[in-house]
Design an enzyme around this catalytic site. Structure first.
Site, PDB file in Angstrom:
ATOM      1  N   GLY A 239       0.766  -1.239   0.000  1.00 11.68           N
ATOM      2  CA  GLY A 239       0.000   0.000   0.000  1.00 11.68           C
ATOM      3  C   GLY A 239       0.790   1.279   0.000  1.00 11.68           C
ATOM      4  N   GLU A 275       3.817  -6.899   0.765  1.00  8.77           N
ATOM      5  CA  GLU A 275       3.260  -7.151  -0.571  1.00  8.77           C
ATOM      6  C   GLU A 275       3.138  -5.858  -1.367  1.00  8.77           C
ATOM      7  OE1 GLU A 275      -0.276  -8.950   0.837  1.00  8.77           O
ATOM      8  OE2 GLU A 275       0.681 -10.870   1.272  1.00  8.77           O
ATOM      9  N   PRO A 276       4.257  -5.197  -1.657  1.00  7.05           N
ATOM     10  CA  PRO A 276       4.188  -3.974  -2.461  1.00  7.05           C
ATOM     11  C   PRO A 276       3.893  -4.292  -3.923  1.00  7.05           C
ATOM     12  CG  PRO A 276       6.465  -4.566  -2.060  1.00  7.05           C
ATOM     13  CD  PRO A 276       5.630  -5.541  -1.279  1.00  7.05           C
ATOM     14  N   GLY A 277       3.130  -3.439  -4.553  1.00  7.35           N
ATOM     15  CA  GLY A 277       2.853  -3.577  -5.979  1.00  7.35           C
ATOM     16  C   GLY A 277       3.046  -2.254  -6.687  1.00  7.35           C
ATOM     17  N   ARG A 314      -7.432   4.632 -14.978  1.00  8.09           N
ATOM     18  CA  ARG A 314      -7.300   5.230 -13.650  1.00  8.09           C
ATOM     19  C   ARG A 314      -7.872   6.651 -13.562  1.00  8.09           C
ATOM     20  NH1 ARG A 314      -3.221   6.452 -11.395  1.00  8.09           N
ATOM     21  NH2 ARG A 314      -3.806   5.846  -9.280  1.00  8.09           N
ATOM     22  N   TYR A 318     -10.674   6.742 -10.843  1.00  6.66           N
ATOM     23  CA  TYR A 318     -10.225   7.274  -9.557  1.00  6.66           C
ATOM     24  C   TYR A 318      -9.943   8.773  -9.578  1.00  6.66           C
ATOM     25  CZ  TYR A 318      -9.050   2.301  -8.827  1.00  6.66           C
ATOM     26  OH  TYR A 318      -9.087   0.937  -8.730  1.00  6.66           O
ATOM     27  N   CYS A 346     -16.168   6.839 -27.112  1.00  2.36           N
ATOM     28  CA  CYS A 346     -17.431   7.570 -27.100  1.00  2.36           C
ATOM     29  C   CYS A 346     -18.022   7.642 -25.697  1.00  2.36           C
ATOM     30  CB  CYS A 346     -18.421   6.932 -28.082  1.00  2.36           C
ATOM     31  SG  CYS A 346     -17.913   7.132 -29.796  1.00  2.36           S
ATOM     32  N   TYR A 375      -1.453  -0.748 -12.475  1.00  4.55           N
ATOM     33  CA  TYR A 375      -2.894  -0.647 -12.730  1.00  4.55           C
ATOM     34  C   TYR A 375      -3.187   0.086 -14.041  1.00  4.55           C
ATOM     35  CZ  TYR A 375      -2.650  -2.024  -7.897  1.00  4.55           C
ATOM     36  OH  TYR A 375      -2.323  -2.702  -6.741  1.00  4.55           O
TER      37      TYR A 375
END
Length: 421
Positions: A239, A275-277, A314, A318, A346, A375
């Site tokens: 995170g 668990e870094p991504g 994204r 977001y 569109c 992402y």
């Protein structure tokens, strides 16, 4: 830090001019830097040096086989959230004892695949899941190693759609019920309890939410040990955020995060997993796109690109910010302009930026979206029957297409007509 820099007036990926890739594969495309991916993984690994630990890359951020193998060869474990991701990890040569299976909706089929193929642990999120896992394990003559994901009711202070550690979120079990749930787990014949899991959200830009969550995990570890459970592994999730906008305050460094882990749970003698991504992949990738038109609206200019929301969702999903820079470095004092940056899909939601001041560009110019490695490609689609964009991996002065752009014929051929047509 990343390895996308201007040299002699041109934006490069490591030692490769992005113009060369654009000419070879066409736009739009994703490009990733091997050096940046490895550097970011090694920063996390070094942050926990001296502790028994494993850095498990969160594959949901970017799951191309080449990227998985690159990180796996450097010693990374993998955090997977589906059978497909598990199969990708195994196909890339990741051994089962370095794969952690997370997610709230694991099916019995997924459990069976991981148990027979090899797994480090399941991060279990509910009692029904735990009972189903025990049933599958017993049917195979195995015991499934698990941590139980606890929800510490900590506000991660991040976007609502990527917060996971508050009481109203779907993830984990309430931490105040943990002792009862662990007691239930200990009675199940197919379950081996090995630790605790927690993950409070993504794109965190301060350490205090981690401190609050990990403090609760430390207290729970001691309580569970007093109850007789062998808690020997703590999965602390991922995170940690990245700076998406130039000039914004930088989030904490992996070294700061590692120091917090030592301070919060280092005295417990547990093996640590993280668990870094996003931080590994985010700044390691760009989306490169060509300007189709500059359109004058009633009160604004629209910069219309050949990339769209189906390629990078994204901003639409977001309201995410990505810096957008030209491949040709602007001269000092060069003219700037303000645009709404949009794609050809569109939908009015197909908008990357509104009122964005940036270097002035025109039709045929090529631009790059920074911090697009996480992402980006994994969330892309073929909406409007637009082909998935190619992915390219760079290593020093070499580049290779690691996912090709499909032809329209290949896309159409995936459909099948029923006999009555």
């Amino acid at each position: 830090m990343d390895h996308f820099l201007y040299r002699d007036g041109e934006l490069h990926a490591e030692d490769v001019p992005l113009r060369d890739i654009a000419q070879a594969v066409g736009t739009p495309f994703y490009v990733y830097s091997s050096a940046t991916l490895l550097r970011h993984f090694r920063l996390f690994d070094a942050a926990l040096e001296g502790m028994d630990h494993l850095v498990c890359y969160a594959m949901k951020a970017l799951s191309n086989q080449a990227v998985i193998q690159l990180l796996g060869d450097a010693g990374a474990g993998m955090d997977v959230v589906s059978e497909g991701e598990y199969c990708r990890a195994r196909a890339a040569g990741i051994p089962g004892d370095r794969i952690v299976f997370s997610g709230v909706g694991k099916t019995k089929g997924e459990m069976r695949t991981a148990l027979t193929g090899g797994i480090r642990q399941f991060n279990v999120e509910s009692e029904p899941e735990m009972e189903a896992l025990s049933e599958v394990a017993v049917s195979l003559g195995l015991r499934a190693p698990i941590t139980i994901r606890v929800n510490p009711d900590v506000d991660a202070r991040t976007h609502a759609k990527i917060a996971t550690g508050k009481s109203e979120n779907k993830f984990g079990i309430p931490i105040d019920r943990a002792r009862d749930v662990y007691a239930h787990a200990a009675r199940l014949p197919g379950i081996e309890v090995i630790g605790i899991d927690v993950h409070i959200g993504s794109q965190l830009t301060e350490l205090e939410p981690f401190r609050a969550a990990y403090g609760k995990v430390a207290d729970l570890t001691e309580a569970l040990r007093a109850d007789g459970h062998d808690i020997r592994r703590l999965d602390l999730g991922g995170g940690l955020g990245i700076p998406y906008a130039t000039g914004n305050a930088n989030p904490p460094l992996p070294s700061d995060y590692g120091a917090l882990i030592r301070e919060s749970v280092g005295h417990l003698g547990c093996e640590i997993e993280i668990e870094p991504g996003r931080l590994i992949a985010g700044n390691a990738g760009l989306l490169v796109s060509e300007v189709i038109y500059v359109k004058q609206g009633a009160d604004r200019q629209f910069l219309i690109l050949d990339a769209a929301m189906n390629d990078l969702i994204r901003p639409a999903m977001y309201d995410a910010h990505h810096d957008i820079v030209p491949l040709v470095e602007p001269a000092p004092g060069a003219e700037r302009a303000t645009y709404d940056v949009v794609g050809p899909v569109c939908e009015s939601g197909d908008t990357f930026a509104r009122g964005r001041e940036m270097a002035q560009v025109g039709p045929g110019d090529v631009v790059a979206f920074r911090s697009a490695g996480a992402y980006g490609a994994v969330m892309s689609s073929e909406y409007n029957s637009r082909p998935m964009v190619p992915e390219v991996l760079v290593q020093r002065d070499q580049f290779a297409v690691i996912r090709a752009r499909p032809t329209f014929d290949e896309m159409i051929a995936r459909d099948t007509l029923p006999a009555w047509l």
